[in-house]
Design an enzyme around this catalytic site. Structure first.
Site, PDB file in Angstrom:
ATOM      1  N   LYS A  47     -25.407  23.970  -3.154  1.00 20.72           N
ATOM      2  CA  LYS A  47     -24.262  23.368  -3.594  1.00 20.72           C
ATOM      3  C   LYS A  47     -23.081  24.640  -3.983  1.00 20.72           C
ATOM      4  CE  LYS A  47     -25.212  19.063  -5.740  1.00 20.72           C
ATOM      5  NZ  LYS A  47     -25.112  17.977  -6.603  1.00 20.72           N
ATOM      6  N   LYS A  82     -30.985  16.080   4.168  1.00 19.59           N
ATOM      7  CA  LYS A  82     -30.959  14.757   3.429  1.00 19.59           C
ATOM      8  C   LYS A  82     -29.977  14.148   3.517  1.00 19.59           C
ATOM      9  CE  LYS A  82     -29.789  15.911  -1.081  1.00 19.59           C
ATOM     10  NZ  LYS A  82     -29.794  16.258  -2.685  1.00 19.59           N
ATOM     11  N   LYS A 120     -24.500  11.858  -0.558  1.00 19.16           N
ATOM     12  CA  LYS A 120     -23.058  11.441  -0.807  1.00 19.16           C
ATOM     13  C   LYS A 120     -22.097  12.402  -0.388  1.00 19.16           C
ATOM     14  CE  LYS A 120     -24.704   9.474  -5.012  1.00 19.16           C
ATOM     15  NZ  LYS A 120     -24.724   9.795  -6.357  1.00 19.16           N
TER      16      LYS A 120
HETATM   17  P1  TYM Z   1     -28.181  12.051  -7.406  1.00 14.24           P
HETATM   18  O1  TYM Z   1     -26.986  11.173  -7.886  1.00 14.24           O
HETATM   19  O2  TYM Z   1     -28.002  12.902  -6.417  1.00 14.24           O
HETATM   20  O3  TYM Z   1     -29.100  10.996  -6.813  1.00 14.24           O
HETATM   21  C1  TYM Z   1     -29.952   9.880  -7.665  1.00 14.24           C
HETATM   22  C2  TYM Z   1     -31.361   9.564  -7.340  1.00 14.24           C
HETATM   23  O4  TYM Z   1     -31.401   9.306  -5.979  1.00 14.24           O
HETATM   24  C3  TYM Z   1     -32.300  10.464  -5.420  1.00 14.24           C
HETATM   25  N1  TYM Z   1     -31.830  10.575  -3.982  1.00 14.24           N
HETATM   26  C4  TYM Z   1     -32.628  10.447  -2.817  1.00 14.24           C
HETATM   27  N2  TYM Z   1     -33.899  10.248  -2.714  1.00 14.24           N
HETATM   28  C5  TYM Z   1     -34.222   9.907  -1.357  1.00 14.24           C
HETATM   29  N3  TYM Z   1     -33.599  10.556  -0.209  1.00 14.24           N
HETATM   30  C6  TYM Z   1     -32.432  10.705  -0.495  1.00 14.24           C
HETATM   31  N4  TYM Z   1     -31.762  11.373   0.906  1.00 14.24           N
HETATM   32  C7  TYM Z   1     -31.787  11.053  -1.854  1.00 14.24           C
HETATM   33  N5  TYM Z   1     -30.602  11.475  -2.322  1.00 14.24           N
HETATM   34  C8  TYM Z   1     -30.555  11.147  -3.622  1.00 14.24           C
HETATM   35  C9  TYM Z   1     -32.319  11.653  -6.108  1.00 14.24           C
HETATM   36  O5  TYM Z   1     -33.587  12.311  -6.047  1.00 14.24           O
HETATM   37  C10 TYM Z   1     -32.083  10.811  -7.785  1.00 14.24           C
HETATM   38  O6  TYM Z   1     -33.532  10.356  -8.084  1.00 14.24           O
HETATM   39  N6  TYM Z   1     -29.393  15.434 -11.085  1.00 14.24           N
HETATM   40  C11 TYM Z   1     -29.572  14.080 -10.675  1.00 14.24           C
HETATM   41  C12 TYM Z   1     -29.330  12.856 -11.581  1.00 14.24           C
HETATM   42  C13 TYM Z   1     -29.792  13.273 -12.814  1.00 14.24           C
HETATM   43  C14 TYM Z   1     -31.141  12.865 -13.364  1.00 14.24           C
HETATM   44  C15 TYM Z   1     -31.196  13.372 -14.755  1.00 14.24           C
HETATM   45  C16 TYM Z   1     -32.359  12.427 -12.598  1.00 14.24           C
HETATM   46  C17 TYM Z   1     -29.291  13.751 -14.084  1.00 14.24           C
HETATM   47  N7  TYM Z   1     -29.997  13.729 -15.009  1.00 14.24           N
HETATM   48  C18 TYM Z   1     -32.461  13.139 -15.317  1.00 14.24           C
HETATM   49  C19 TYM Z   1     -33.549  12.296 -13.518  1.00 14.24           C
HETATM   50  C20 TYM Z   1     -33.401  12.643 -14.893  1.00 14.24           C
HETATM   51  C21 TYM Z   1     -28.842  13.769  -9.367  1.00 14.24           C
HETATM   52  O7  TYM Z   1     -27.978  14.348  -8.908  1.00 14.24           O
HETATM   53  O8  TYM Z   1     -29.120  12.667  -8.482  1.00 14.24           O
END
Ligand code: TYM
Length: 332
Positions: A111, A194, A197
């Site tokens: 990032k 991957k 967004k």
């Molecule tokens: P975020 O917002 O990027 O994504 C949310 C969830 O979606 C999953 N994900 C994917 N799974 C499969 N293929 C993909 N291409 C893909 N893109 C996203 C992510 O693995 C996630 O489960 N840091 C985290 C949010 C967070 C969090 C937490 C998660 C903050 N605190 C505590 C668990 C526990 C994030 O940016 O997810």
């Protein structure tokens, strides 16, 4: 006690990766666990967010979670910034986790890119806030996509170091729950990246807000190769874009990729893509319609989030009070 915490950033539309990699699993785990599902706006601002858009996205992501089947009556749905324990515990973890641990985080490297000096301090400390999210509730299980695995390992290390430094058995070791074929859904334009967004091309992802025509168009334009579908997983593994589309079909239809190949081996992608479109529309169509209904009623969403914040705060507050005592903070 088994307690789930998981989160999603309100940085834009939810996409198929978020749904198949995370939110669908949250819905399925609701019968077995006590769950907290969080819209992590504090993580979102580690990169610039336009304030009115952030507010809009918080409601939209909440609507997406509810439309997908998250049960806000039985479980806790809330926004991270509404519960002070996240920021409070994150600071303590900034002082527990080591710089060397954060230096190894691949997501920061991706990032921040080449211009690391100009990345926010928040982006660097991001994993500590994530550890705080989970451990402020002493959550035991964390369902996520594959890309969050390294952050969860850091949360486990931080919990262990806290316990060890302060000679307590306080925080549990949170277990990642990462499931099957859709743990890493890839871009429709490049099978080695991957689905995300932040990808510039909207054709790289299927958004949960996309209508049937848009889904059909994106699947039709998805990158493939000229060969028909193979009949073995080994042959599929060498073709990332093909493997991704088969994996998406498998996840949407709740099968293994091998079973999908057993049905479609030898067929052309043009044909398979039609079936994939139908499958995607049949799963996402009802969610999309429910999302529209929910976003038309922001007062309902706000009420859900308000109640969620109160319930989350009621769990985190006494845990944080104990942490303050352990650390030696003055609580008056
Ligand atoms: P975020 O917002 O990027 O994504 C949310 C969830 O979606 C999953 N994900 C994917 N799974 C499969 N293929 C993909 N291409 C893909 N893109 C996203 C992510 O693995 C996630 O489960 N840091 C985290 C949010 C967070 C969090 C937490 C998660 C903050 N605190 C505590 C668990 C526990 C994030 O940016 O997810």
């Amino acid at each position: 006690m088994k307690r789930i915490f998981s989160g999603v950033q309100p940085t834009g539309n939810l996409h198929l990766g978020n749904y198949l990699g995370a939110i669908r699993n949250w819905v399925r785990l609701q019968s077995e666990f006590e769950c907290l599902f969080c819209v992590v706006d504090m993580h979102a601002i580690t990169v610039w967010q336009d304030p009115p858009e952030l507010k809009r996205n918080i409601r939209e992501v909440t609507a997406g979670m509810l439309a997908a089947g998250v049960d806000a009556d039985k479980h806790v749905v809330f926004v991270q910034s509404a519960v002070p324990a996240h920021a409070q515990l994150a600071w303590i973890f900034n002082c527990v986790a080591r710089i060397g641990w954060l230096n190894r985080m691949t997501q920061f490297k991706e990032k921040a890119g080449k211009n690391r000096e100009n990345a926010s301090v928040g982006l660097y400390a991001y994993p500590n806030l994530m550890s705080a999210d989970i451990l402020a509730y002493k959550a035991t299980h964390v369902p996520v996509g594959e890309d969050q695995k390294q952050h969860l390992e850091l949360a486990r290390d931080t919990a262990a170091k806290f316990n060890n430094d302060y000679k307590v058995e306080f925080f549990p070791q949170p277990e990642p729950l990462i499931f099957g074929t859709a743990a890493r859904v890839m871009s429709l334009r490049d099978g080695t990246r991957k689905m995300s967004k932040s990808d510039e091309s909207d054709y790289s992802r299927i958004n949960m807000t996309d209508d049937a025509d848009t889904i059909a168009l994106k699947v039709r334009k998805a990158k493939t190769d000229p060969e028909p579908l193979p009949d073995t997983l080994d042959a599929l593994a060498a073709r990332p874009e093909a493997a991704n589309l088969v994996g998406i079909y498998a996840a949407l239809s709740d099968q293994e990729s091998a079973a999908v190949l057993a049905t479609f081996a030898g067929r052309q992608f043009s044909e398979f893509k039609k079936d994939l479109t139908d499958m995607a529309v049949s799963v996402l169509g009802p969610i999309n319609a429910e999302m529209k209904r929910l976003t038309a009623d922001p007062a309902h969403i706000d009420a859900v989030l308000k109640r969620g914040a109160e319930r989350a705060d009621a769990i985190a507050r006494p845990i944080l009070a104990e942490v303050y005592d352990i650390v030696g903070f003055w609580r008056g």
